[in-house]
Scaffold this motif. Structure first.
Motif, short mmCIF file in Angstrom:
data_model
loop_
_atom_site.label_atom_id
_atom_site.label_comp_id
_atom_site.label_asym_id
_atom_site.label_seq_id
_atom_site.Cartn_x
_atom_site.Cartn_y
_atom_site.Cartn_z
N GLN A 158 0.84 -1.30 -0.08
CA GLN A 158 0.11 -0.25 0.14
C GLN A 158 0.82 1.31 -0.02
OE1 GLN A 158 -3.50 0.30 2.37
NE2 GLN A 158 -3.47 2.58 2.24
N PRO A 192 -6.08 2.96 6.85
CA PRO A 192 -5.76 2.83 5.41
C PRO A 192 -5.44 4.19 4.87
CG PRO A 192 -8.24 2.96 5.93
CD PRO A 192 -7.33 2.91 7.42
N MET A 493 -3.79 -4.85 -5.03
CA MET A 493 -5.21 -5.47 -5.22
C MET A 493 -5.16 -6.85 -4.60
SD MET A 493 -7.04 -3.10 -5.96
CE MET A 493 -8.42 -3.84 -5.96
N GLU A 494 -4.07 -7.48 -4.88
CA GLU A 494 -4.03 -8.66 -4.11
C GLU A 494 -3.78 -8.88 -2.55
OE1 GLU A 494 -0.63 -10.75 -5.95
OE2 GLU A 494 -1.53 -10.85 -7.93
N ARG A 496 -5.47 -6.96 -0.72
CA ARG A 496 -6.83 -6.65 -0.12
C ARG A 496 -7.32 -7.86 0.76
NH1 ARG A 496 -7.74 -2.85 1.46
NH2 ARG A 496 -10.00 -3.11 1.55
N SER A 497 -7.19 -8.83 0.30
CA SER A 497 -7.70 -10.24 1.10
C SER A 497 -6.83 -10.22 2.57
CB SER A 497 -7.33 -11.56 0.46
OG SER A 497 -5.77 -11.58 0.03
N PHE A 499 -5.76 -7.39 3.87
CA PHE A 499 -6.34 -6.37 4.84
C PHE A 499 -7.76 -6.57 5.52
CE2 PHE A 499 -3.86 -3.36 1.67
CZ PHE A 499 -2.79 -3.18 2.80
N ALA A 500 -8.54 -7.38 4.75
CA ALA A 500 -9.84 -7.32 5.22
C ALA A 500 -9.97 -7.90 6.63
CB ALA A 500 -10.41 -8.71 4.29
N GLU A 503 -9.68 -4.88 9.06
CA GLU A 503 -10.72 -3.57 8.85
C GLU A 503 -12.04 -4.00 9.27
OE1 GLU A 503 -8.31 -2.23 4.71
OE2 GLU A 503 -10.01 -3.58 4.61
N VAL A 514 -11.88 2.73 2.28
CA VAL A 514 -11.61 1.50 1.98
C VAL A 514 -12.69 1.26 0.90
CG1 VAL A 514 -11.60 -0.87 2.65
CG2 VAL A 514 -10.51 1.06 4.18
N SER A 515 -13.93 1.77 1.07
CA SER A 515 -15.00 1.37 0.01
C SER A 515 -14.57 2.00 -1.40
CB SER A 515 -16.25 1.82 0.33
OG SER A 515 -16.47 3.35 0.60
N TYR A 517 -11.96 1.61 -2.88
CA TYR A 517 -11.01 0.77 -3.66
C TYR A 517 -11.96 -0.35 -4.54
CZ TYR A 517 -7.07 2.18 -0.89
OH TYR A 517 -6.27 3.16 -0.35
#
Length: 517
Positions: A158, A192, A493-494, A496-497, A499-500, A503, A514-515, A517
């Protein structure tokens, strides 16, 4: 007058003269250097060396005195004694070999007043400190840090993505990275965006906290203790302490652990990780970027090396680090060139002792003068210049023939039992981001839009306080190619899983960000 009355009067006069003489003698000695102490600059009665003690950038004055008095000297600060250690040998003997007796901290009023004694950095050596240290250590063991690598890697992607989108905010994005890593590791949540409320609030209070603990920020309240009792309306530093205390407590959520800690210990165990971990990593990255800008030949050499190892089809991974000796040298040179805590946080000794033939009275301030150790002209060629190649010639970057038997690579993280427990986590962040930044971007001076002239970064424009932090700077940052930019976007983007997981409890502001993205 009778003879007995005369005798009584004479005895009283003699007693009074002796008492006055005793008081005058001891006042004249107050501030003087006791026998057995290391030599040092001349003192004056009562104040000792207090008038000569600088109110900012104390490490530069320490270096000036080191050139006169050598690898160890003493100062008198009123009735207090300070010993400044200016060589790896002296640091080893005082703070490592004798660490059982020299791991205390001074009785400082500001940290005690502001944190109720529950700051791992400033806490006195005792059960509270040991409980805090154990809790922090278990979160940051080498094995635990291995478990933290995925979120560190994700946050690092990030950082690249943020710089790609908003290169003008690189200074603040380094802070977001380091703070978010600590929040994720300790509290299971992240931040974020560098404009998140928690980032802005925490950054603001940290700068005030760093400043108020630095020299000259308050009257000499630890030397002349009656000053502690000045009412707040006449002591603006007390008002700042209260403000810092309130904001710190609002920033720190309760850290649930298995340790037997009371609420304050729990809060400050988490808080110290935020303070120390976030600050040191962010400051290193800021210095790292600034040095790449100001030394383009170093940047080009590092890019040439990383291209040969990593190539252009992927971003770096941690396993690449061992194959990048030049970049390793760059990182070590940043630590040497601009140490983050240049005069150290002083230790004190619990009992009187004799070390290296010198008498060290109980409660002596022991300063680890990192700046002088890393800028000694006897040990380093051109110590004021940024020359990573020195670390390719010798292990510690020193001149050929210098005795490095007491020198350590982890010196920037402290010494003895007070060494930073987050060193492994910090080093992982430094390695990841050093590789990523050099691989991804070209860093250059920016142009003045009115004159067309390049604007250099002043590497001596630093904050005043315990830490040495570069003040905000601007530079021109561009992705090295479209291919690099594409990989940065894909990696983010990879991530993101990953980070979830962190969050789930974001503020509405951060959730909305975040939304997007």
């Amino acid at each position: 007058m009778s003879s007995s009355t005369q005798a009584t009067t004479g005895a009283l006069a003699t007693t009074l003269i002796l008492a006055i003489s005793w008081i005058v003698y001891h006042i004249s000695k107050f501030g003087s250097r006791e026998p057995g102490l290391p030599p040092g600059p001349p003192t004056v009665p009562i104040l000792g060396n207090l008038l000569d003690f600088p109110s900012k950038h104390v490490y530069l004055k320490f270096q000036e005195w080191a050139k006169i008095y050598g690898e160890i000297y003493s100062l008198k600060l009123g009735s207090n004694t300070a010993i400044v250690l200016n060589s790896p040998k002296m640091i080893r003997e005082f703070l490592e070999t004798n660490s059982a007796n020299t791991s205390d901290r001074p009785d400082w009023y500001v940290p005690e007043y502001t944190t109720d004694g529950y700051s791992l950095v400033f806490a006195r050596y005792g059960s509270t400190w040991r409980n805090l240290r154990r809790a922090v250590h278990d979160i940051l063991t080498k094995e635990a840090c291995t478990r933290h690598l995925p979120i560190q890697r994700a946050e690092s992607t990030q950082l690249l993505y943020d710089i790609l989108k908003e290169p003008e905010n690189v200074y603040h994005q380094c802070r977001r990275y380091s703070t978010s890593v600590i929040l994720s590791v300790v509290f299971g949540t992240r931040t974020p965006h560098f404009n998140s409320h928690v980032i802005k609030q925490f950054e603001g209070v940290q700068r005030k906290w760093d400043h108020i603990n630095g020299p000259g920020a308050t009257p000499p309240i630890d030397i002349f203790r009656f000053l502690r009792y000045i009412p707040e309306r006449w002591a603006p530093w007390k008002a700042m302490c209260n403000e810092i205390k309130v904001v710190k407590e609002s920033c720190i959520s309760v850290l649930r652990t298995i340790y037997k800690l009371n609420d304050l210990e729990v809060n400050y165990a988490g808080g110290i990780l935020l303070e120390a971990g976030s600050d040191t990593t962010a400051v290193f990255l800021q210095f790292f970027v600034a040095c790449l800008v100001e030394y383009p030949q170093v940047q080009k050499q590092a890019q040439k090396e990383i291209d040969a190892v990593v190539g252009l089809d992927r971003s770096p991974i941690l396993d690449d680090w061992e194959n990048l000796p030049y970049l390793q040298a760059v990182v070590r040179e940043v630590h040497r060139f601009r140490p983050i805590v240049p005069s150290g946080v002083p230790h004190t000794n619990i009992q009187d002792q004799v070390i290296e033939g010198y008498y060290v009275p109980k409660g002596t301030y022991l300063f680890m003068n990192t700046w002088t150790v890393s800028h000694d002209e006897n040990d380093f060629d051109q110590p004021g210049d940024f020359i990573p190649e020195r670390f390719l010639k010798t292990e510690f970057g020193t001149k050929e023939g210098v005795d490095d038997s007491a020198r350590r690579h982890d010196l920037p993280f402290g010494s003895g039992r007070r060494i930073c427990p987050g060193m492994q986590l910090a080093n992982n962040s430094i390695m990841m981001n050093a590789m990523n930044l050099v691989w991804a971007f070209n860093f250059n001076q920016t142009c003045n839009p009115q004159t067309g002239e390049l604007i250099p970064i002043d590497l001596n424009n630093l904050t005043e306080g315990v830490l040495s932090i570069p003040k905000p700077f601007i530079c021109d940052i561009q992705p090295r190619s479209q291919g690099h930019a594409d990989i940065i976007r894909n990696d983010f983007m990879e991530a993101r899983s990953i980070f979830a997981e962190f969050e789930q409890e974001l503020s509405k502001e951060d959730s909305d960000f975040v939304s997007q993205y």
